[in-house]
Write an enzyme that holds these catalytic residues in place. Structure first.
Site, PDB file in Angstrom:
ATOM      1  N   LYS A 121       0.839  -1.204   0.000  1.00  0.00           N
ATOM      2  CA  LYS A 121       0.000   0.000   0.000  1.00  0.00           C
ATOM      3  C   LYS A 121       0.879   1.261   0.000  1.00  0.00           C
ATOM      4  CE  LYS A 121      -3.976   0.448   2.604  1.00  0.00           C
ATOM      5  NZ  LYS A 121      -4.786   0.663   3.825  1.00  0.00           N
ATOM      6  N   GLY A 152     -34.063   1.686   3.336  1.00  0.00           N
ATOM      7  CA  GLY A 152     -33.180   0.875   2.498  1.00  0.00           C
ATOM      8  C   GLY A 152     -33.234  -0.583   2.919  1.00  0.00           C
ATOM      9  N   THR A 201     -12.006   5.543  16.246  1.00  0.00           N
ATOM     10  CA  THR A 201     -13.190   5.557  17.124  1.00  0.00           C
ATOM     11  C   THR A 201     -12.935   4.579  18.258  1.00  0.00           C
ATOM     12  OG1 THR A 201     -14.570   6.053  15.233  1.00  0.00           O
ATOM     13  CG2 THR A 201     -15.684   5.186  17.181  1.00  0.00           C
ATOM     14  N   CYS A 257     -18.601   1.284  10.195  1.00  0.00           N
ATOM     15  CA  CYS A 257     -18.705   2.003  11.471  1.00  0.00           C
ATOM     16  C   CYS A 257     -19.991   1.759  12.244  1.00  0.00           C
ATOM     17  CB  CYS A 257     -18.532   3.506  11.233  1.00  0.00           C
ATOM     18  SG  CYS A 257     -16.877   3.924  10.672  1.00  0.00           S
ATOM     19  N   ARG A 287     -17.114  -3.659   3.704  1.00  0.00           N
ATOM     20  CA  ARG A 287     -17.222  -4.101   5.101  1.00  0.00           C
ATOM     21  C   ARG A 287     -18.656  -3.953   5.609  1.00  0.00           C
ATOM     22  NH1 ARG A 287     -12.243  -0.742   7.674  1.00  0.00           N
ATOM     23  NH2 ARG A 287     -12.999   0.806   6.189  1.00  0.00           N
ATOM     24  N   PHE A 347     -30.895  11.429   6.322  1.00  0.00           N
ATOM     25  CA  PHE A 347     -30.935  10.098   6.929  1.00  0.00           C
ATOM     26  C   PHE A 347     -32.343   9.585   7.170  1.00  0.00           C
ATOM     27  CE2 PHE A 347     -27.156   7.773   8.471  1.00  0.00           C
ATOM     28  CZ  PHE A 347     -26.279   8.397   7.616  1.00  0.00           C
ATOM     29  N   LYS A 357     -22.423   1.465   0.414  1.00  0.00           N
ATOM     30  CA  LYS A 357     -23.105   2.666  -0.066  1.00  0.00           C
ATOM     31  C   LYS A 357     -22.464   3.060  -1.386  1.00  0.00           C
ATOM     32  CE  LYS A 357     -21.897   6.651   1.922  1.00  0.00           C
ATOM     33  NZ  LYS A 357     -21.509   7.673   2.929  1.00  0.00           N
TER      34      LYS A 357
HETATM   35  P1  NAD Z   1      -8.809   1.005   7.576  1.00  0.00           P
HETATM   36  O1  NAD Z   1      -8.842  -0.429   7.923  1.00  0.00           O
HETATM   37  O2  NAD Z   1      -9.285   1.486   6.257  1.00  0.00           O
HETATM   38  O3  NAD Z   1      -7.313   1.571   7.764  1.00  0.00           O
HETATM   39  C1  NAD Z   1      -6.511   1.302   8.850  1.00  0.00           C
HETATM   40  C2  NAD Z   1      -5.065   1.223   8.373  1.00  0.00           C
HETATM   41  O4  NAD Z   1      -4.223   1.138   9.525  1.00  0.00           O
HETATM   42  C3  NAD Z   1      -4.766   0.011   7.506  1.00  0.00           C
HETATM   43  O5  NAD Z   1      -4.196   0.435   6.278  1.00  0.00           O
HETATM   44  C4  NAD Z   1      -3.752  -0.789   8.352  1.00  0.00           C
HETATM   45  O6  NAD Z   1      -2.806  -1.473   7.552  1.00  0.00           O
HETATM   46  C5  NAD Z   1      -3.124   0.322   9.157  1.00  0.00           C
HETATM   47  N1  NAD Z   1      -2.424  -0.074  10.398  1.00  0.00           N
HETATM   48  C6  NAD Z   1      -2.834  -0.943  11.336  1.00  0.00           C
HETATM   49  N2  NAD Z   1      -1.930  -0.994  12.339  1.00  0.00           N
HETATM   50  C7  NAD Z   1      -0.940  -0.116  12.028  1.00  0.00           C
HETATM   51  C8  NAD Z   1       0.265   0.285  12.666  1.00  0.00           C
HETATM   52  N3  NAD Z   1       0.656  -0.221  13.839  1.00  0.00           N
HETATM   53  N4  NAD Z   1       1.038   1.203  12.044  1.00  0.00           N
HETATM   54  C9  NAD Z   1       0.686   1.732  10.857  1.00  0.00           C
HETATM   55  N5  NAD Z   1      -0.447   1.385  10.200  1.00  0.00           N
HETATM   56  C10 NAD Z   1      -1.263   0.474  10.788  1.00  0.00           C
HETATM   57  O7  NAD Z   1      -9.645   1.720   8.764  1.00  0.00           O
HETATM   58  P2  NAD Z   1     -10.510   3.074   8.664  1.00  0.00           P
HETATM   59  O8  NAD Z   1     -11.821   2.783   8.015  1.00  0.00           O
HETATM   60  O9  NAD Z   1      -9.650   4.169   8.143  1.00  0.00           O
HETATM   61  O10 NAD Z   1     -10.820   3.320  10.225  1.00  0.00           O
HETATM   62  C11 NAD Z   1      -9.821   3.743  11.145  1.00  0.00           C
HETATM   63  C12 NAD Z   1     -10.522   4.215  12.417  1.00  0.00           C
HETATM   64  O11 NAD Z   1     -11.326   5.352  12.129  1.00  0.00           O
HETATM   65  C13 NAD Z   1     -11.466   3.194  13.052  1.00  0.00           C
HETATM   66  O12 NAD Z   1     -11.437   3.344  14.439  1.00  0.00           O
HETATM   67  C14 NAD Z   1     -12.822   3.612  12.525  1.00  0.00           C
HETATM   68  O13 NAD Z   1     -13.874   3.212  13.373  1.00  0.00           O
HETATM   69  C15 NAD Z   1     -12.689   5.118  12.511  1.00  0.00           C
HETATM   70  N6  NAD Z   1     -13.559   5.819  11.544  1.00  0.00           N
HETATM   71  C16 NAD Z   1     -13.773   5.291  10.296  1.00  0.00           C
HETATM   72  C17 NAD Z   1     -14.580   5.977   9.390  1.00  0.00           C
HETATM   73  C18 NAD Z   1     -14.853   5.397   8.029  1.00  0.00           C
HETATM   74  O14 NAD Z   1     -15.792   5.866   7.383  1.00  0.00           O
HETATM   75  N7  NAD Z   1     -14.091   4.441   7.542  1.00  0.00           N
HETATM   76  C19 NAD Z   1     -15.149   7.198   9.753  1.00  0.00           C
HETATM   77  C20 NAD Z   1     -14.895   7.728  11.016  1.00  0.00           C
HETATM   78  C21 NAD Z   1     -14.088   7.018  11.921  1.00  0.00           C
END
Ligand code: NAD
Length: 433
Positions: A38, A251, A124, A258, A326, A247, A319
């Site tokens: 990546k 659906g 989160t 999340c 996921r 919202f 969506k």
């Molecule tokens: P994701 O799985 O898309 O990305 C997480 C990344 O972290 C991955 O690329 C993984 O390889 C990397 N990673 C894991 N351990 C690591 C480490 N020790 N060092 C460096 N990189 C590491 O996850 P996401 O969807 O971006 O979500 C991240 C957080 O944000 C979660 O807590 C989620 O609940 C929160 N969040 C997500 C969204 C969303 O829409 N996806 C929105 C708000 C909050």
């Protein structure tokens, strides 16, 4: 303008958006990930996710030198002033949030953090996790601040640059002001509170939105029972500013990376704190019912002797505007219909037929992926829309009438104007209308 050096730990949906947007705002950003492939593709300007506008910001950051990608958290953090933890916090078996990624990342950077820097938690996390991170870091000269993220996939860049609010939770006022200053070019209210309240705001917001969706899906079920049209019902409700229009869209059930995990985690947080949040159990149950109901509509629309005929499913991502599969409601529904013995051919603009991510994530899901909606629809008895991709509103119903071997449409997103397929002889069934 203040230019800060920022390390992003975890370059996924949230981390990559945060890093690209901060570099766009003028900061110097280094994004770290453990996934070497990546990091290599991002360094070459290739974006591993579908997110509108993100490629342009990454390209801009790479060209200006304000955005870099490295392998390993320590490599990014060693020279930065702010360290954003954006690692996953998946659901563990008991419904609580799994903090192991967060603790590992904190342990990896603890020894290299420059004196006086600020670790910011954007993942989160359950109430009290800011203290967990501080404990793992074990650095009295480093502040730990909560700065939850509210972006929505599909509109992540826009949501980051034009947020409804920025929430900062910190016991250390100076650290809170320094984090707030990172957003000085963004026109949004900045709210500073304590870490526990900031963490609660994030969970309460997601659980409230999930509740709103379960509520509107329950109203849609009621509309079907009493013969009302949910589209008019939500329009009439939405004019009330206390309710709002956002919202209120029925659906096939709600999902994504999340809402399900955060709603379950909030119920668990409440339970651990001695409060039984029954309300959330019901919100989750209504959602399971909605998956079942949508699957049953598809099963009911199939001939009693399918004779090899299949269901054409349009949309697999949770969506439109994202490639994220996921906890997708579409997959929930398709798992139910395939378990009942029905064949499915599916099309999604963000999932190519050679895409192995789907089979890696859902190895037991036995469906065929097609390269366009008409290939999926050929000889199908039923066509269903499960993700609200705009391109499905432009389907050629004359062509579908010719190639399908049945005339049932189940619109799980109320995406279509029912008069259009009905005029071509289709039986149209939406949600709550
Ligand atoms: P994701 O799985 O898309 O990305 C997480 C990344 O972290 C991955 O690329 C993984 O390889 C990397 N990673 C894991 N351990 C690591 C480490 N020790 N060092 C460096 N990189 C590491 O996850 P996401 O969807 O971006 O979500 C991240 C957080 O944000 C979660 O807590 C989620 O609940 C929160 N969040 C997500 C969204 C969303 O829409 N996806 C929105 C708000 C909050």
């Amino acid at each position: 303008m203040l230019v800060a050096s920022i390390a992003i730990i975890g370059t996924g949906y949230v981390g990559l958006t945060t890093g690209a947007c901060f570099s766009h705002l003028g900061h110097d950003v280094v994004c770290a990930d453990i996934d070497e492939a990546k990091v290599a593709s991002l360094s070459a300007g290739e974006i591993p996710i579908v997110e509108k506008g993100l490629d342009r910001l990454v390209d801009e950051g790479l060209r200006s030198g304000k955005l870099r990608f490295v392998v390993g958290a320590a490599e990014a953090s060693k020279d930065a002033e702010f360290h954003y933890l954006c690692v996953p916090t998946p659901q563990s078996a008991d419904g609580s949030a799994d903090l192991s990624y967060l603790e590992t990342a904190a342990a990896q950077i603890s020894g290299v953090l420059p004196h006086g820097s600020v670790v910011v938690n954007k993942s989160t996390v359950p109430v009290g996790s800011t203290r967990v991170v501080a404990k793992v870091l074990d650095r009295t000269d480093v502040a730990v601040v909560s700065n939850p993220e509210f972006l929505r996939e599909g509109t992540a860049v826009n949501d980051f640059l034009q947020p409804d609010r920025v929430v900062i939770g910190s016991q250390d006022q100076e650290a809170a002001i320094r984090v707030a200053a990172l957003y000085s070019r963004i026109a949004a209210p900045v709210m500073v509170t304590d870490p526990v309240s900031a963490e609660t705001i994030k969970y309460a917001s997601n659980a409230f939105l999930a509740s709103k969706l379960s509520f509107v899906n329950a109203i849609a079920t009621l509309c079907e029972a009493v013969g009302a049209d949910v589209s008019d019902v939500v329009l009439g409700m939405g004019y009330d500013r206390r309710i709002g229009r956002e919202f209120l869209r029925p659906g096939p059930g709600w999902g994504g990376s999340c809402f399900p995990k955060d709603t379950k985690a909030l119920a668990r947080i409440a339970e651990d704190a001695g409060y039984n949040f029954h309300f959330l159990d019901e919100v989750l149950r209504v959602n399971e019912d909605q998956f079942d109901r949508t699957a049953q509509k598809l099963i009911d629309a199939m001939p009693s002797e399918p004779d090899g005929k299949h269901i054409a499913a349009l949309g697999l991502t949770f969506k439109a505007g994202t490639d994220d599969l996921r906890d997708s409601p579409s997959i929930e529904v398709l798992q139910r219909v395939t378990a009942a013995g029905f064949k499915v051919k599916a099309y999604d603009p963000a999932v190519t037929p050679d895409h192995n991510r789907l089979s890696e994530m859902y190895p037991d899901l036995d469906i065929e992926i097609m390269s366009d909606p008409y290939a999926a629809a050929e000889n199908a008895a039923v066509l269903t829309i499960l993700t609200e991709w705009d391109e499905f509103t432009w389907l050629d119903f004359d062509k579908l009438a010719e190639i399908m071997d049945g005339n049932n449409i189940v619109d799980g997103r109320n995406l279509l104007d029912p008069t259009i397929p009905r005029r071509r002889g289709f039986n149209y069934r939406g949600v709550g209308r």
